[in-house]
Design an enzyme around this catalytic site. Structure first.
Site, mmCIF file in Angstrom:
data_model
loop_
_atom_site.group_PDB
_atom_site.id
_atom_site.type_symbol
_atom_site.label_atom_id
_atom_site.label_comp_id
_atom_site.label_asym_id
_atom_site.label_seq_id
_atom_site.Cartn_x
_atom_site.Cartn_y
_atom_site.Cartn_z
ATOM 1 N N LYS A 97 74.806 -76.998 -19.914
ATOM 2 C CA LYS A 97 75.869 -76.402 -21.066
ATOM 3 C C LYS A 97 75.318 -74.795 -21.301
ATOM 4 C CE LYS A 97 76.768 -77.991 -25.753
ATOM 5 N NZ LYS A 97 76.260 -78.857 -26.934
HETATM 6 O O1 G3P Z 1 79.283 -80.118 -30.315
HETATM 7 C C1 G3P Z 1 78.917 -79.419 -31.442
HETATM 8 C C2 G3P Z 1 78.284 -79.721 -32.457
HETATM 9 O O2 G3P Z 1 76.811 -80.007 -32.102
HETATM 10 C C3 G3P Z 1 78.335 -78.928 -33.681
HETATM 11 O O3 G3P Z 1 78.830 -79.603 -34.610
HETATM 12 O O4 G3P Z 1 79.330 -80.398 -36.854
HETATM 13 O O5 G3P Z 1 77.346 -78.986 -36.364
HETATM 14 O O6 G3P Z 1 79.639 -78.030 -36.220
HETATM 15 P P1 G3P Z 1 78.683 -79.341 -36.060
#
Ligand code: G3P
Length: 188
Positions: free
Chosen positions: A84
């Protein structure tokens, strides 16, 4: 359609895998830090539970550092681990080199269709638009998925669209209705 979990919690991964609906897992350094365990140990364990793609993220900011970390992770972790990489100019350059070395990548932190296109041009296996984070700014994350999918339809793009930063089940359904290849979501 692929369902990925966005977590480093191996108990959650084991449970959802047992339901027969888990195709892969995305992790990031913050999620693994939250688990309080060693990064490579956690990724190895996840890769043994789910044989689909498991995203392990690089932390270097420069191209050379990202390539070196990506190659090291590929050599030390199971075959189903993919690398990634952030969607920065340095990350795009690293994606190109890793792709040339037949290493699969997930280009993350994508906030525009232009970034998604550049990641695809660099050879990314997956590109990850961050739906929830876009919603957080007052814009429409789902509109980005629609824009990317419409653009993809004009060409024979091999890169899969992996919708990330998913916040609720409706996000998942809408992504699938728009034809996103993959959605990564927290267990809840
Ligand atoms: O896959 C991306 C994630 O880890 C971030 O998610 O909900 O923190 O924006 P969030």
């Amino acid at each position: 359609m692929e369902f990925f979990l966005d977590t480093a919690d191996v108990d959650e991964i084991r449970e959802i895998a047992s339901w027969g609906i888990l195709d892969g897992v995305t992790t990031n350094p913050s999620l693994i830090k939250k688990s309080g365990r060693d990064f490579k140990t956690v990724v190895k364990e996840i890769a043994s539970i789910c044989d689909g793609p498991i995203s392990a993220e690089v932390t270097a900011l420069d191209t050379e550092g990202m390539i070196a970390q990506g190659m090291e992770l590929k050599s030390q972790l199971p075959d189903n681990v993919i690398i990634k990489i952030p969607c920065t100019p340095e990350g795009l350059a690293a994606t190109k080199i890793l792709t040339e070395n037949e290493i699969d990548t997930n280009v993350t932190l994508v906030f525009s269709a232009s970034q998604a296109l550049m990641a695809a041009k660099a050879g990314a296996t997956y590109v990850s638009p961050f739906i929830g984070r876009i919603d957080d700014t007052g814009s429409d994350g789902m509109a980005l998925i629609a824009e990317i999918m419409a653009t993809w339809q004009n060409y024979d793009v091999k890169t899969k669209v992996l919708a990330a930063s998913i916040r609720h089940p409706t996000h998942v359904l809408q992504c699938m209705q728009l034809g996103a290849h993959t959605v990564t979501m927290p267990t809840k």
